[in-house]
Design an enzyme around this catalytic site. Structure first.
Site, short mmCIF file in Angstrom:
data_model
loop_
_atom_site.label_atom_id
_atom_site.label_comp_id
_atom_site.label_asym_id
_atom_site.label_seq_id
_atom_site.Cartn_x
_atom_site.Cartn_y
_atom_site.Cartn_z
N LYS A 63 27.33 -63.57 -6.24
CA LYS A 63 28.66 -63.35 -5.66
C LYS A 63 28.65 -62.45 -4.42
CE LYS A 63 31.61 -65.62 -8.38
NZ LYS A 63 32.66 -66.51 -7.89
N SER B 71 22.72 -67.68 -12.48
CA SER B 71 23.71 -67.11 -11.56
C SER B 71 23.98 -65.62 -11.71
CB SER B 71 25.04 -67.87 -11.71
OG SER B 71 25.51 -67.76 -13.04
#
Length: 424
Positions: A62, A317
C-alpha cells in the site's frame, strides 16, 4: 489493449505513467524479491514464486499507491492536509508518506481494526498524523472521512479508486516482469477494493498479454465477484470482516471497469482455508502473513491441474497480522478442515457420566478442547458445551454415532453459526 476498451473510454494506466510512479516511489518503497517457493513448487509441480510485498517497510504494497498519490499533489493542496479511510494497510502507507513528506494527515479506521494495525499507523505517522476510530467497517469509516475532509477542505486519498493510487500499485507488475527469468503463465493476486489488481492487470495485459490473471476474494466479502456476475457495481449489505485487508462492501468504479476487462478469472476462498494457509506458511516457511496476504496462495489448489509445469506468481500482499488473532486463526482452520466440532451434550446428572462419555464416546485420538458445564438441580440432564478436536475428519461420523448410542447427543453447534459464535 483491445479496441473495445478504447471505445468505452475507460481509464487505463499507461506504462509511461507507471514508470513515472516507480521513479517517484523509489525513495520509500523497496523492490521486493520475487522469491521461489520450494514448498509450493513441490506441492503443485510448478515453478511457484512469491512477490514478497510483505517485506515493504510498512509490511504491505500500500505504500506504493499512497506515496505516489500524495507526492504528486500540488503544494497548495498539501498545505491543507490529506485524509483517508482504511482498515489498516492503506492507513500505514498514508501515514508513512505523510511523515516523509511532512504533510498533515487524518486517518479514519474502523473500530474493529486489529490493534496492531492501529498502533503501527500511529507509529509510522508520528506527529504528522491523527488516527480516528469510527464505524464497524471500512465503508463506515469511508463515509465519515469524506464528511470530515469536505468540511476541512482536505484532499481525500482513496485506498483504491484513484488513478495515481492504481498507478502506484501497478509498479508491482513492472517489477515482476523485470525480475522474472521467463514468461509468467499465471499470476494470483488478492482483491479488496481492487486497486492492486486493477493496476497489475493493466500492466500485464499491455506487456504480457498471455499471462492469466486470477483475482482472489474472501468468501465472506465477494464484492468484485458479485459485481462481475451481475455486470454492474454492487454494494454488499453484509460482509464477513475477518479478512480485514479485503473486507470491502463495494469495489471502486475504475477498479471494476479494469478488472471486468482484464481479469481472466475471479474466485473466492473460504476464510477457514485462508487461515490454514497462514499456519502452513508460518510452520513450513517461517513467513508471517495477514489473512489478505495469504489469499493468493490459498487459491492455487483450485487451479492445481492448470498450473502444473507452469511459471506461477502469487502476490503476498501484507504481513500486518496481530499475534493476538493466532488462536482465532487456528480455530477457523480446524473448523474448515472438519477437525473441530462443538456440541451441546445433555449429561445425565449422576456420578460417572463424564467418565462414561470419555471412555465410551470419545475415540482414541479424540480430544476435548472446550468444556462448559453448570450442574442444574431438579433436572435429569445438565447441558454442557463441548468442543472436540479430531485427528482425522473421518472420525466425525463414528463419534456422532457413539454419542447417539449412549444418549449423549444433544445439538451440533457448527451448523448453527449464530448460536455457535455466541457460545464460543
Amino acid at each position: 489493449m483491445s479496441s473495445s476498451l478504447v471505445n468505452k473510454e475507460i481509464y487505463i494506466p499507461q506504462i509511461e505513467a507507471v514508470k513515472q510512479a516507480a521513479e517517484r516511489i523509489s525513495k520509500v518503497a523497496i523492490k521486493t524479491p520475487l522469491a521461489p517457493s520450494f514448498t509450493y513448487s513441490k506441492r503443485y509441480e510448478a515453478n511457484v514464486m512469491f512477490k514478497r510485498e510483505d517485506l515493504q517497510q510498512v509490511r504491505s504494497y500500500k505504500i506504493r499507491g499512497a506515496y505516489n498519490k500524495i507526492s504528486s499533489l500540488p503544494k497548495d493542496q498539501l498545505s491543507k492536509g490529506v485524509i483517508c479511510a482504511s482498515a489498516g494497510n492503506h492507513a500505514q502507507g498514508v501515514a508513512f508518506a505523510c511523515n516523509k513528506l511532512e504533510v498533515k494527515g487524518v486517518i479514519f479506521m474502523p473500530i474493529t481494526t486489529p490493534k496492531q494495525k492501529v498502533e503501527q499507523t500511529r507509529m509510522f505517522g508520528g506527529e504528522w498524523v491523527e488516527v480516528v476510530l469510527r464505524g464497524d467497517t471500512f465503508d463506515d469509516s469511508y463515509k465519515n472521512a469524506i464528511k470530515y475532509g469536505d468540511k476541512n477542505k482536505m484532499v481525500f486519498i482513496h485506498p483504491f479508486d484513484d488513478e495515481k493510487v492504481i498507478e502506484g500499485q501497478a509498479t508491482i507488475g513492472l517489477e515482476i516482469l523485470n525480475q522474472a527469468d521467463g514468461p509468467i503463465d499465471f499470476i494470483f493476486a488478492p482483491l479488496g477494493g481492487g486497486g492492486l489488481l486493477a493496476g497489475l492487470s493493466s500492466v500485464f495485459k499491455q506487456l504480457s498479454p498471455n499471462t492469466k490473471i486470477i483475482g482472489v476474494e474472501p468468501e465472506g466479502a465477494p464484492s468484485m465477484s458479485t459485481s462481475l456476475k451481475m455486470g454492474k457495481l454492487i454494494e454488499l449489505k453484509e460482509i464477513d470482516r475477518f479478512v480485514d485487508g479485503a473486507a470491502v462492501q463495494k469495489v471502486g468504479v475504475r477498479n471494476f471497469e479494469l478488472c471486468k476487462n482484464f481479469l481472466d478469472d475471479m474466485i473466492t476462498v473460504p476464510e477457514g482455508k485462508i487461515c490454514q494457509t497462514i499456519l502452513d506458511l508460518y510452520n513450513q516457511d517461517a513467513i508471517v502473513v495477514e489473512p489478505a496476504g495469504a489469499m493468493s496462495i490459498t487459491a492455487m489448489d483450485t487451479f492445481a491441474e492448470e498450473i502444473k509445469g507452469r511459471n506461477v506468481v502469487c502476490i503476498v500482499s501484507g504481513s500486518n497480522n496481530d499475534i493476538t488473532r493466532t488462536a482465532e486463526i487456528k480455530e477457523k482452520a480446524l473448523l474448515y478442515a472438519g477437525l473441530k466440532h462443538y456440541f451441546i451434550v445433555p449429561f445425565p446428572q449422576r456420578a460417572g457420566a463424564l467418565k462414561q462419555f470419555v471412555a465410551k464416546v470419545l475415540g482414541p485420538d479424540d480430544d476435548i478442547t472446550h468444556f462448559e458445564y453448570s450442574k442444574k438441580h431438579h433436572r435429569e440432564n445438565g447441558p454442557a458445551v463441548v468442543g472436540i478436536e479430531l485427528k482425522d475428519p473421518k472420525d466425525f461420523a463414528p463419534l456422532v454415532e457413539r454419542m447417539k448410542e449412549y444418549k449423549f447427543y444433544g445439538q451440533y453447534l457448527n451448523d448453527n453459526p449464530d448460536l455457535f459464535q455466541f457460545l464460543i
